[in-house]
Design a protein around this motif. Sequence first.
Motif, PDB file in Angstrom:
ATOM      1  N   PHE A 129     -11.994  55.089  47.026  1.00  0.00           N
ATOM      2  CA  PHE A 129     -12.638  54.943  48.326  1.00  0.00           C
ATOM      3  C   PHE A 129     -11.758  54.133  49.272  1.00  0.00           C
ATOM      4  CE2 PHE A 129     -16.463  52.999  50.661  1.00  0.00           C
ATOM      5  CZ  PHE A 129     -16.466  54.011  51.596  1.00  0.00           C
ATOM      6  N   PHE A 130     -11.212  53.041  48.781  1.00  0.00           N
ATOM      7  CA  PHE A 130     -10.357  52.169  49.588  1.00  0.00           C
ATOM      8  C   PHE A 130      -9.129  52.914  50.096  1.00  0.00           C
ATOM      9  CE2 PHE A 130      -6.520  49.513  49.527  1.00  0.00           C
ATOM     10  CZ  PHE A 130      -6.805  48.649  50.569  1.00  0.00           C
ATOM     11  N   PHE A 131      -8.446  53.618  49.206  1.00  0.00           N
ATOM     12  CA  PHE A 131      -7.219  54.312  49.607  1.00  0.00           C
ATOM     13  C   PHE A 131      -7.527  55.472  50.555  1.00  0.00           C
ATOM     14  CE2 PHE A 131      -5.614  52.418  45.549  1.00  0.00           C
ATOM     15  CZ  PHE A 131      -4.633  51.628  46.130  1.00  0.00           C
ATOM     16  N   ALA A 132      -8.661  56.157  50.342  1.00  0.00           N
ATOM     17  CA  ALA A 132      -9.023  57.266  51.213  1.00  0.00           C
ATOM     18  C   ALA A 132      -9.341  56.777  52.621  1.00  0.00           C
ATOM     19  CB  ALA A 132     -10.222  58.015  50.631  1.00  0.00           C
ATOM     20  N   VAL A 133     -10.142  55.731  52.729  1.00  0.00           N
ATOM     21  CA  VAL A 133     -10.497  55.180  54.042  1.00  0.00           C
ATOM     22  C   VAL A 133      -9.260  54.610  54.730  1.00  0.00           C
ATOM     23  CG1 VAL A 133     -11.864  53.434  55.241  1.00  0.00           C
ATOM     24  CG2 VAL A 133     -12.873  54.725  53.369  1.00  0.00           C
ATOM     25  N   SER A 134      -8.399  53.950  53.974  1.00  0.00           N
ATOM     26  CA  SER A 134      -7.165  53.398  54.547  1.00  0.00           C
ATOM     27  C   SER A 134      -6.294  54.513  55.120  1.00  0.00           C
ATOM     28  CB  SER A 134      -6.384  52.629  53.479  1.00  0.00           C
ATOM     29  OG  SER A 134      -7.129  51.537  52.992  1.00  0.00           O
ATOM     30  N   LEU A 135      -6.159  55.604  54.387  1.00  0.00           N
ATOM     31  CA  LEU A 135      -5.343  56.724  54.852  1.00  0.00           C
ATOM     32  C   LEU A 135      -5.929  57.343  56.122  1.00  0.00           C
ATOM     33  CD1 LEU A 135      -3.000  58.715  54.389  1.00  0.00           C
ATOM     34  CD2 LEU A 135      -4.545  60.051  52.937  1.00  0.00           C
ATOM     35  N   ILE A 136      -7.245  57.515  56.146  1.00  0.00           N
ATOM     36  CA  ILE A 136      -7.897  58.130  57.298  1.00  0.00           C
ATOM     37  C   ILE A 136      -7.772  57.239  58.534  1.00  0.00           C
ATOM     38  CG2 ILE A 136     -10.135  58.832  58.253  1.00  0.00           C
ATOM     39  CD1 ILE A 136     -10.854  59.765  55.400  1.00  0.00           C
ATOM     40  N   THR A 137      -8.046  55.947  58.382  1.00  0.00           N
ATOM     41  CA  THR A 137      -8.004  55.041  59.537  1.00  0.00           C
ATOM     42  C   THR A 137      -6.574  54.842  60.046  1.00  0.00           C
ATOM     43  OG1 THR A 137      -8.029  53.171  57.964  1.00  0.00           O
ATOM     44  CG2 THR A 137     -10.123  53.797  58.973  1.00  0.00           C
ATOM     45  N   VAL A 138      -5.615  54.748  59.147  1.00  0.00           N
ATOM     46  CA  VAL A 138      -4.216  54.609  59.579  1.00  0.00           C
ATOM     47  C   VAL A 138      -3.775  55.861  60.336  1.00  0.00           C
ATOM     48  CG1 VAL A 138      -1.827  54.522  58.749  1.00  0.00           C
ATOM     49  CG2 VAL A 138      -3.531  52.960  57.802  1.00  0.00           C
ATOM     50  N   THR A 139      -4.157  57.037  59.851  1.00  0.00           N
ATOM     51  CA  THR A 139      -3.826  58.285  60.540  1.00  0.00           C
ATOM     52  C   THR A 139      -4.475  58.332  61.917  1.00  0.00           C
ATOM     53  OG1 THR A 139      -3.693  59.422  58.405  1.00  0.00           O
ATOM     54  CG2 THR A 139      -3.887  60.794  60.380  1.00  0.00           C
ATOM     55  N   GLN A 140      -5.740  57.924  61.991  1.00  0.00           N
ATOM     56  CA  GLN A 140      -6.439  57.912  63.286  1.00  0.00           C
ATOM     57  C   GLN A 140      -5.759  56.981  64.276  1.00  0.00           C
ATOM     58  OE1 GLN A 140      -9.103  54.923  63.918  1.00  0.00           O
ATOM     59  NE2 GLN A 140      -8.356  55.436  65.957  1.00  0.00           N
ATOM     60  N   VAL A 141      -5.407  55.788  63.843  1.00  0.00           N
ATOM     61  CA  VAL A 141      -4.744  54.829  64.732  1.00  0.00           C
ATOM     62  C   VAL A 141      -3.389  55.368  65.180  1.00  0.00           C
ATOM     63  CG1 VAL A 141      -3.688  52.537  64.855  1.00  0.00           C
ATOM     64  CG2 VAL A 141      -5.941  52.808  63.801  1.00  0.00           C
ATOM     65  N   TRP A 142      -2.654  55.986  64.270  1.00  0.00           N
ATOM     66  CA  TRP A 142      -1.342  56.538  64.618  1.00  0.00           C
ATOM     67  C   TRP A 142      -1.477  57.650  65.649  1.00  0.00           C
ATOM     68  CZ3 TRP A 142       0.853  61.470  63.352  1.00  0.00           C
ATOM     69  CH2 TRP A 142       2.213  61.573  63.663  1.00  0.00           C
ATOM     70  N   LEU A 143      -2.466  58.525  65.477  1.00  0.00           N
ATOM     71  CA  LEU A 143      -2.645  59.642  66.405  1.00  0.00           C
ATOM     72  C   LEU A 143      -3.089  59.170  67.788  1.00  0.00           C
ATOM     73  CD1 LEU A 143      -4.387  62.271  64.076  1.00  0.00           C
ATOM     74  CD2 LEU A 143      -2.052  62.353  64.967  1.00  0.00           C
ATOM     75  N   THR A 144      -4.048  58.259  67.842  1.00  0.00           N
ATOM     76  CA  THR A 144      -4.546  57.805  69.141  1.00  0.00           C
ATOM     77  C   THR A 144      -3.561  56.864  69.835  1.00  0.00           C
ATOM     78  OG1 THR A 144      -5.815  56.086  67.970  1.00  0.00           O
ATOM     79  CG2 THR A 144      -6.990  58.092  68.604  1.00  0.00           C
ATOM     80  N   LYS A 145      -2.789  56.127  69.060  1.00  0.00           N
ATOM     81  CA  LYS A 145      -1.760  55.265  69.671  1.00  0.00           C
ATOM     82  C   LYS A 145      -0.726  56.088  70.442  1.00  0.00           C
ATOM     83  CE  LYS A 145      -2.108  50.756  68.727  1.00  0.00           C
ATOM     84  NZ  LYS A 145      -1.954  49.698  69.757  1.00  0.00           N
ATOM     85  N   ARG A 146      -0.465  57.293  69.959  1.00  0.00           N
ATOM     86  CA  ARG A 146       0.525  58.161  70.620  1.00  0.00           C
ATOM     87  C   ARG A 146       0.046  58.633  71.974  1.00  0.00           C
ATOM     88  NH1 ARG A 146       2.169  62.850  66.629  1.00  0.00           N
ATOM     89  NH2 ARG A 146       3.617  63.251  68.353  1.00  0.00           N
ATOM     90  N   LYS A 147      -1.264  58.603  72.202  1.00  0.00           N
ATOM     91  CA  LYS A 147      -1.832  59.067  73.469  1.00  0.00           C
ATOM     92  C   LYS A 147      -2.032  57.952  74.479  1.00  0.00           C
ATOM     93  CE  LYS A 147      -4.230  62.969  71.301  1.00  0.00           C
ATOM     94  NZ  LYS A 147      -3.382  63.995  71.957  1.00  0.00           N
ATOM     95  N   GLU A 148      -1.731  56.712  74.082  1.00  0.00           N
ATOM     96  CA  GLU A 148      -1.901  55.600  74.996  1.00  0.00           C
ATOM     97  C   GLU A 148      -0.816  55.617  76.074  1.00  0.00           C
ATOM     98  OE1 GLU A 148      -2.125  51.921  72.899  1.00  0.00           O
ATOM     99  OE2 GLU A 148      -3.822  52.539  71.660  1.00  0.00           O
ATOM    100  N   VAL A 149      -1.208  55.225  77.276  1.00  0.00           N
ATOM    101  CA  VAL A 149      -0.273  55.149  78.401  1.00  0.00           C
ATOM    102  C   VAL A 149      -0.301  53.740  78.980  1.00  0.00           C
ATOM    103  CG1 VAL A 149      -0.511  57.583  78.961  1.00  0.00           C
ATOM    104  CG2 VAL A 149      -2.034  55.919  80.036  1.00  0.00           C
ATOM    105  N   GLU A 150       0.759  53.360  79.647  1.00  0.00           N
ATOM    106  CA  GLU A 150       0.844  52.058  80.279  1.00  0.00           C
ATOM    107  C   GLU A 150       0.396  52.144  81.734  1.00  0.00           C
ATOM    108  OE1 GLU A 150       4.693  50.411  79.889  1.00  0.00           O
ATOM    109  OE2 GLU A 150       4.666  50.387  77.697  1.00  0.00           O
ATOM    110  N   ALA A 151      -0.217  51.063  82.195  1.00  0.00           N
ATOM    111  CA  ALA A 151      -0.689  51.020  83.583  1.00  0.00           C
ATOM    112  C   ALA A 151       0.505  50.990  84.530  1.00  0.00           C
ATOM    113  CB  ALA A 151      -1.568  49.795  83.798  1.00  0.00           C
TER     114      ALA A 151
END
Length: 294
Positions: free
Chosen positions: A272-294
């Motif tokens: 459970f720990f490794f699965a949730v860690s993998l999912i959350t790290v992937t989510q953060v990596w994907l959404t971080k790529r869409k961030e823009v600077e003001a």
Amino acid sequence: MRKKRVSEWLQQTIFVGPGFLFFTVIVLIPFVLGFYYSFTDWNGLDMDKAQWTGMDNLRKIFTNDEKFWDSLWFTLKFTVITVIATNVLAFLLALVLARPLKSRKILRTVFFMPNVIGGIFLGFIWQFIFTKGFYTVGEKTGFSFFELPWLGTPQTAFWGLIIVFVWQTAGYMMVIYIAAFAGLPKDLIEAAKIDGAGYGQLLRSILVPMVMPAITICLFLTISSAFKMFDLNLTLTKGGPGTSTQSLAYNIYTEALINNKYGLGTAKAMLFFFAVSLITVTQVWLTKRKEVEA
């Protein structure tokens, strides 16, 4: 130079040492022991009877544990729906309450209050609402929605858990989105309005991209919270009817603390720990790529 280094090490030890010590004792050591016990057959009581079984626990989980996979499927469905519903609702509330309304402070407090109530207590409150409150309202008004057996069937119990989770979590995410809206550059928004951008275009091209860091945080928090949902599951349905609404966290709890199979329960917890860690790290990596600077 040597005295300066000694002084720096002494300061780091004084300020970081206690925190690191508590982290080691409370988090690191139990995690290492848990990883070890996941390869044993242990009842959780007598440490001398923790027999090393190697990959037997993992083999049993993957080949002969239907309840685990049913709980995993339930948790995945629950997480997808609650993450989307919570963030959409929180974002819409933030859009409204970020405006200069006279009652916005009161409304923010009202929507945030459910997050302050503890999960166990909140579960018992909603258990009363589903079994007594809704029934009374349905009896008085005749609305079939309120007369549904909310905790009595797998389908209604599933949606009942979703309702309570979203109701509890959306207010906290709303505060994060409001803080993100407060930090947006006003001149950029005004310039877009002067150029003729409609509200939909303003939302799609400016507001959402500019608050993407807040979206990253809110998605991370809601995904991890939904996957770890236990207290509401315990107080509202206890995994029932049968095991139809048993979350993965509740399945692990039952295996370890009810069935006294700590080795098998710990193996499930590690997966459970490794699965949730993998999912959350992937989510953060994907959404971080869409961030823009003001």
